[in-house]
Design a protein around this motif. Structure first.
Motif, mmCIF file in Angstrom:
data_model
loop_
_atom_site.group_PDB
_atom_site.id
_atom_site.type_symbol
_atom_site.label_atom_id
_atom_site.label_comp_id
_atom_site.label_asym_id
_atom_site.label_seq_id
_atom_site.Cartn_x
_atom_site.Cartn_y
_atom_site.Cartn_z
ATOM 1 N N GLN A 53 0.804 -1.205 0.098
ATOM 2 C CA GLN A 53 -0.043 0.096 0.093
ATOM 3 C C GLN A 53 0.989 1.178 -0.133
ATOM 4 O OE1 GLN A 53 -2.968 -0.384 3.267
ATOM 5 N NE2 GLN A 53 -3.367 -1.993 2.858
ATOM 6 N N LEU A 54 1.941 1.165 -0.593
ATOM 7 C CA LEU A 54 3.198 2.303 -0.624
ATOM 8 C C LEU A 54 2.368 3.448 -1.335
ATOM 9 C CD1 LEU A 54 5.941 3.298 0.311
ATOM 10 C CD2 LEU A 54 6.851 2.469 -1.777
ATOM 11 N N ASP A 55 1.326 3.146 -2.388
ATOM 12 C CA ASP A 55 0.748 4.286 -3.032
ATOM 13 C C ASP A 55 0.027 5.508 -2.265
ATOM 14 O OD1 ASP A 55 -0.736 2.007 -2.688
ATOM 15 O OD2 ASP A 55 -2.326 3.148 -3.986
ATOM 16 N N MET A 56 -0.266 4.870 -0.847
ATOM 17 C CA MET A 56 -1.131 5.821 0.117
ATOM 18 C C MET A 56 -0.058 6.705 0.827
ATOM 19 S SD MET A 56 -4.111 4.713 -0.153
ATOM 20 C CE MET A 56 -5.115 5.131 1.544
ATOM 21 N N VAL A 57 1.109 6.335 0.725
ATOM 22 C CA VAL A 57 2.215 7.144 1.553
ATOM 23 C C VAL A 57 3.012 8.015 0.531
ATOM 24 C CG1 VAL A 57 4.047 7.037 2.942
ATOM 25 C CG2 VAL A 57 2.183 5.447 3.240
ATOM 26 N N SER A 58 3.223 9.298 0.914
ATOM 27 C CA SER A 58 4.340 9.966 0.276
ATOM 28 C C SER A 58 5.011 10.947 1.011
ATOM 29 C CB SER A 58 3.512 11.303 -0.722
ATOM 30 O OG SER A 58 2.441 11.983 -0.027
ATOM 31 N N LYS A 59 6.099 11.203 0.590
ATOM 32 C CA LYS A 59 7.081 12.018 1.127
ATOM 33 C C LYS A 59 6.572 13.481 1.493
ATOM 34 C CE LYS A 59 12.074 12.853 1.867
ATOM 35 N NZ LYS A 59 13.272 12.654 1.024
ATOM 36 N N TYR A 60 6.744 13.796 2.644
ATOM 37 C CA TYR A 60 6.481 15.334 2.814
ATOM 38 C C TYR A 60 7.011 16.314 2.350
ATOM 39 C CZ TYR A 60 5.515 19.659 5.697
ATOM 40 O OH TYR A 60 5.291 20.811 6.109
ATOM 41 N N ILE A 61 6.622 17.372 1.456
ATOM 42 C CA ILE A 61 7.698 18.010 0.744
ATOM 43 C C ILE A 61 7.926 19.587 1.131
ATOM 44 C CG2 ILE A 61 7.367 16.832 -1.548
ATOM 45 C CD1 ILE A 61 5.226 19.200 -2.331
ATOM 46 N N GLY A 62 7.527 19.878 2.276
ATOM 47 C CA GLY A 62 7.784 21.138 3.081
ATOM 48 C C GLY A 62 9.118 21.132 3.502
ATOM 49 N N PRO A 63 9.713 22.469 4.027
ATOM 50 C CA PRO A 63 11.028 22.362 4.448
ATOM 51 C C PRO A 63 11.108 21.593 5.811
ATOM 52 C CG PRO A 63 9.702 24.499 4.881
ATOM 53 C CD PRO A 63 8.772 23.444 3.969
ATOM 54 N N ARG A 64 11.977 20.800 5.894
ATOM 55 C CA ARG A 64 12.274 20.033 7.147
ATOM 56 C C ARG A 64 12.330 20.674 8.275
ATOM 57 N NH1 ARG A 64 14.055 14.287 7.393
ATOM 58 N NH2 ARG A 64 15.139 14.149 9.672
ATOM 59 N N GLU A 65 13.156 21.935 7.853
ATOM 60 C CA GLU A 65 13.591 22.580 9.211
ATOM 61 C C GLU A 65 12.661 23.457 9.755
ATOM 62 O OE1 GLU A 65 14.724 25.092 5.321
ATOM 63 O OE2 GLU A 65 15.024 22.722 6.240
ATOM 64 N N ASP A 66 11.564 23.373 9.174
ATOM 65 C CA ASP A 66 10.236 24.022 9.495
ATOM 66 C C ASP A 66 9.775 23.435 10.947
ATOM 67 O OD1 ASP A 66 8.136 25.356 10.116
ATOM 68 O OD2 ASP A 66 7.040 24.990 8.264
ATOM 69 N N ALA A 67 9.950 24.477 11.803
ATOM 70 C CA ALA A 67 9.736 23.772 13.513
ATOM 71 C C ALA A 67 7.938 23.649 13.893
ATOM 72 C CB ALA A 67 10.250 24.769 14.164
ATOM 73 N N ASN A 68 7.259 24.181 12.619
ATOM 74 C CA ASN A 68 5.535 24.439 12.980
ATOM 75 C C ASN A 68 5.035 22.994 12.509
ATOM 76 O OD1 ASN A 68 5.960 26.734 14.012
ATOM 77 N ND2 ASN A 68 6.007 27.829 12.049
ATOM 78 N N ILE A 69 5.901 21.956 11.853
ATOM 79 C CA ILE A 69 5.441 20.693 11.562
ATOM 80 C C ILE A 69 4.695 19.916 12.699
ATOM 81 C CG2 ILE A 69 5.698 18.547 10.238
ATOM 82 C CD1 ILE A 69 8.109 19.875 9.108
ATOM 83 N N LYS A 70 3.417 19.904 12.482
ATOM 84 C CA LYS A 70 2.732 19.377 13.439
ATOM 85 C C LYS A 70 2.279 17.900 12.983
ATOM 86 C CE LYS A 70 -1.540 19.986 16.425
ATOM 87 N NZ LYS A 70 -2.591 20.825 16.473
ATOM 88 N N LEU A 71 2.363 16.718 13.740
ATOM 89 C CA LEU A 71 2.116 15.373 13.430
ATOM 90 C C LEU A 71 0.556 15.390 13.680
ATOM 91 C CD1 LEU A 71 4.862 13.217 14.855
ATOM 92 C CD2 LEU A 71 4.676 14.173 12.702
ATOM 93 N N ASN A 72 -0.150 14.414 12.942
ATOM 94 C CA ASN A 72 -1.493 14.229 13.342
ATOM 95 C C ASN A 72 -1.745 13.046 14.241
ATOM 96 O OD1 ASN A 72 -1.775 15.043 9.765
ATOM 97 N ND2 ASN A 72 -3.185 16.025 11.191
#
Length: 285
Positions: A53-72
């Motif tokens: 089911q890899l087609d359900m998963v994609s790499k997050y393309i925002g800036p990795r250093e962004d401290a505001n990334i919030k996990l669901n």
């Protein structure tokens, strides 16, 4: 591809939202051993996704250093609300684009003249042999520029495939008709690299190229802006600084945008104003 993911990378699952990739694990389910992708979510939640089911998963393309990334959270409603907001925003954007392109189609643009002897001389000085794709793209862009409606062309190609040379030839053609060119790039370093390349290629021709970014002092920027307004600068290369309200052109004819998706919302609003009447060439990998 799983090969593109490293433990610790942010990922997006289509149904569950943003999590963290924690590697591939073999799990025995009722005597059947399969590979699963382990994803970590907020509050310690863990999700195992079969590699089928890899087609359900994609790499997050925002800036990795962004401290505001919030996990669901698994099972939460936040991700569904996010998807709904994005879907509505995309519809609004589509309406805006339709209105913009409708306006462009009915706007009379500048029809550039056919190639001059200088243009041919300039292109012959290119130290490498052009690829067939490069030559085709150059011809198509020139054809668009010579039409009486504003050009809007997207040029795609991986790094090192010669997009910059195609853009340089379009810029030269614009300057040959007395028009100014703005080259907009997302980072200060990239603006400097483009500036060096343009300067080298324009060497020997009476064309003034300037750089407008943090690499210029406030006093230098002020002088460049004054010369842009008076028409003394033919080509300006820079970051979002070009989009600020104090920058005015005497006769802008072509806007070249490198990686438009990396500019913010406010910058894109200003870009839309520019795009209404001038020829636009967007570069993207």
């Amino acid at each position: 591809s799983i090969a593109e993911l490293q433990p610790g990378d942010y990922i997006v699952h289509a149904s569950h939202g943003i999590g963290v990739f924690e590697g591939i694990h073999k799990i025995d389910m009722h005597g059947v051993v399969k590979d699963y992708i382990k994803l970590k979510y907020a509050k310690g939640d863990t999700l195992y996704v079969p590699v089928t089911q890899l087609d359900m998963v994609s790499k997050y393309i925002g800036p990795r250093e962004d401290a505001n990334i919030k996990l669901n959270r698994l099972g939460g409603t936040e991700w569904q609300r996010t998807r709904s907001r994005v879907r509505a925003a995309v519809k609004d954007m589509a309406k805006e684009l339709i209105a913009l392109y409708s306006k462009r189609m009915h706007t009379e643009g500048y029809a550039f003249s056919p190639d001059t002897d200088w243009q041919r001389d300039f292109e012959e000085r290119f130290p490498y042999e052009e690829t067939d794709d490069q030559l085709r793209c150059i011809d198509e862009i020139k054809h668009d520029m010579e039409m009486a409606r504003p050009m809007d062309r997207l040029l795609c190609g991986d790094v090192g495939f010669g997009k910059t040379e195609v853009a340089i030839r379009a810029a030269f053609k614009a300057v040959m008709d007395g028009k100014q060119v703005a080259v907009l790039v997302p980072t200060t370093i990239l603006s400097w690299q483009h500036y060096q390349t343009f300067m080298q290629r324009m060497d020997g021709f009476p064309i003034t190229v300037e750089l407008l970014s943090r690499f210029r002092t406030p006093k230098q920027q002020e002088e460049i802006i004054r010369r842009l307004k008076s028409g003394e600068v033919d080509i300006v290369i820079g970051t979002h600084r070009i989009l600020q309200k104090d920058v005015e052109f005497k006769d802008l004819g072509l806007c070249i945008i490198d990686e438009e998706q990396r500019f913010g919302v406010a910058h894109k609003e200003r870009l839309k104003e520019l795009k209404t009447s001038v020829d636009v060439l967007t570069l993207s990998a």
